[in-house]
Design an enzyme around this catalytic site. Structure first.
Site, short mmCIF file in Angstrom:
data_model
loop_
_atom_site.label_atom_id
_atom_site.label_comp_id
_atom_site.label_asym_id
_atom_site.label_seq_id
_atom_site.Cartn_x
_atom_site.Cartn_y
_atom_site.Cartn_z
N CYS A 1 24.56 16.17 3.53
CA CYS A 1 23.82 15.87 5.11
C CYS A 1 24.18 14.59 5.42
O CYS A 1 23.25 13.86 4.58
CB CYS A 1 22.57 16.95 4.76
SG CYS A 1 21.14 16.81 6.28
N GLY A 2 24.91 14.66 6.82
CA GLY A 2 24.71 13.38 7.57
C GLY A 2 23.19 13.34 7.03
O GLY A 2 23.13 11.62 6.97
N HIS A 3 22.49 13.50 8.17
CA HIS A 3 20.96 13.22 8.19
C HIS A 3 19.94 12.88 7.34
O HIS A 3 19.07 11.90 7.22
CB HIS A 3 19.78 14.55 9.34
CG HIS A 3 20.92 14.78 10.62
ND1 HIS A 3 21.29 14.26 11.33
CD2 HIS A 3 21.86 15.59 10.70
CE1 HIS A 3 21.51 14.43 12.50
NE2 HIS A 3 21.71 15.85 11.64
N CYS A 4 20.63 13.39 5.92
CA CYS A 4 19.56 12.92 4.79
C CYS A 4 20.10 11.52 4.31
O CYS A 4 19.54 11.24 4.06
CB CYS A 4 19.69 14.20 3.67
SG CYS A 4 19.75 16.12 3.92
#
Length: 511
Positions: A68-71
């Site tokens: 996950c990029g946001h993670c």
């Protein structure tokens, strides 16, 4: 659409329910092994979760996915916050769970997207985390949850130190920290997590915060703005204090970045004006930007004024979501977050004209703007009618037609798998004049009668009614879709008998 889904869309991804599955990596996770376990974030697994949480006075737990990029963007801020809090308050545990591995935990805590953060007190789930996604936001949220609701300051030097650390402070001055008005202030401070509160009984501290008598002020030191002190002039009731805090806790304009997104969306203000432009458009010399700031000052606390630098690193979510790619700048958009409505401004960039537009967004008289691809030259694709935003009303809302609409994304694997079945469905209904089999690219088109929480979304619009009925069956076979249309269609029709090539024995495809 929930705020969570909307924020995810605007940040460039649609987070939908993810089926959790345990894989071979779980064995290593069960032992607590983690390549990133070099910081102060505690790695939780199914084996140690209960014991760690039960043994902690306070715990913030991030449920994440490695891809996950946001993670990944959150990770350095989360790690730094863990280090700060470990040193200042050992009763707080900052932890993380790989929810793609620890499927039981993901299911237990209803994790539907990444990252999801949960707050625990004395081993029990207390609430979802709704603070900022940067280090300062995480630390301040937790300190508000675990510490005093307001910092008591007794010297002007201490106030100056706090100003150095915080872009805005809410300062309350009382002769003594008691009484009815003090309790009103306290009730607001206890419930407000995104701005620090200061309290004092010292007249010199009060004077430094612009207060000559008991009351409240906002001391603001926002980046790019001169220090400003705004004294509260209303009555000291919780309602009026909260209104003042909401109006003063943000700068006149706030840049859209991932770090600022929570401040924007959790501001308590549902409507926004977005100024999308180049660095020059956003400079101090820009007359249009000066007009925007003047309107922002007049409507402070009623609208959030957001900027997006289309030459910077963070503009793409705004550019894509509002369909601004290739547009001449600057562009001004209104946005109603709760209703997911967009309003495009096309007038002069003067203060008076912009003020009128902003007020029309406020009073709900602005005309909504919906993204649309051009009307296609070829109205059908393999027998399926192609719908875009501009011809949606003509086709889908036609009162004489029953319309089945697939909202798809070109990159969606499930949509690609459905395509041959959907074309067979269109062929089956090709001789039925009252039924239309249609599709719309949800990444390029919008309409107020469409809410797509994932792809594909299949909606049926009965003739003359046009309140969509979602197809929520897992079986997207030709047979299931045919029965769905038959069940909900307003018109009477008869399908031609199926030939050998169209026999349902060949149409058992399921997604």
């Amino acid at each position: 659409m929930s705020k969570f889904q909307l924020v995810a869309l605007l940040m460039g991804c649609l987070l939908v329910a993810v089926p959790f599955s345990r894989n071979s990596a779980s064995a290593a996770a069960d032992e607590g092994d983690d390549d990133d376990d070099a910081d102060d974030v505690v790695v939780l697994t199914t084996k140690n979760f209960d014991s760690v949480i039960a043994g902690s006075k306070f715990a913030l737990v991030e449920f994440y996915a490695p891809w996950c990029g946001h993670c990944k963007s959150l990770a350095p801020h989360y790690s730094k916050a863990a280090t700060i809090l470990k040193a200042s308050d050992p009763s707080v545990v900052i932890a993380k769970v790989d929810a793609t591995v620890e499927s039981e935990l993901g299911t237990k805590f209803d994790v539907k997207g990444y990252p999801t953060l949960k707050w625990f007190i004395d081993g029990e789930l207390a609430s979802d985390y709704n603070g900022g996604r940067d280090t300062d936001g995480i630390v301040s949220w937790i300190k508000k949850k675990t510490g005093p609701f307001a910092i008591t300051v007794e010297t002007t030097e201490s106030l100056e130190e706090l100003e150095d650390d915080h872009p805005v402070l809410m300062v309350a001055y009382f002769k003594s920290l008691e009484g009815a008005e003090y309790e009103e202030f306290k009730s607001v401070a206890l419930k407000t997590e995104d701005v620090p509160f200061v309290q004092t009984t010292d007249a010199a501290v009060a004077a430094a915060a612009g207060l000559e008598k008991p009351g409240i002020s906002a001391v603001k030191n926002f980046v790019g703005e001169a220090r400003e002190v705004v004294a509260f002039t209303g009555s000291l009731t919780a309602v009026e204090i909260k209104t003042f805090v909401t109006a003063e806790k943000l700068p006149l304009t706030i840049e859209f970045t991932q770090g600022n997104s929570d401040k924007i969306f959790n501001s308590g203000i549902k409507k926004q004006i977005i100024f999308w432009g180049s660095a020059a458009d956003l400079s101090a010399e820009s007359t249009s930007f000066a007009s925007v700031r003047a309107v922002a000052k007049a409507l402070k606390g009623q609208l959030v004024f957001v900027t997006a630098n289309n030459e910077g690193e963070s503009h793409e979510p705004i550019t894509n979501y509002f369909g601004l790619k290739g547009a001449a700048s600057p562009v001004i958009m209104g946005f109603h977050m709760e209703k997911n409505k967009k309003f495009r401004y096309t007038g002069e960039l003067t203060e008076a004209a912009l003020s009128a537009f902003a007020n029309s967004v406020l009073d709900d008289t602005a005309k909504a703007d919906y993204k649309s691809a051009p009307i296609p030259e070829e109205p059908e694709d393999g027998g399926v009618t192609v719908v875009v935003g501009k011809n949606f009303d003509d086709i889908v809302m036609d009162p004489s037609k029953d319309v089945l609409l697939e909202v798809y994304a070109p990159w969606c694997g499930h949509c690609k798998k459905l395509e041959p079945i959907y074309k067979k469905l269109a062929k089956r209904f090709s001789s039925v004049d009252t039924v239309v089999i249609a599709k719309m690219d949800g990444t390029e088109n919008e309409h107020p009668e469409v809410e797509a929480k994932g792809y594909p979304t299949i909606l049926f619009y009965p003739a003359g009614k046009k309140t969509p009925i979602p197809f929520d069956g897992g079986d997207r076979s030709l047979k299931a879709l045919t029965k769905f249309i038959k069940k909900h269609a307003e018109s009477e029709y008869e399908l031609p008998k199926k030939g050998d090539k169209d026999d349902e024995s060949n149409d058992k495809d399921e997604l």
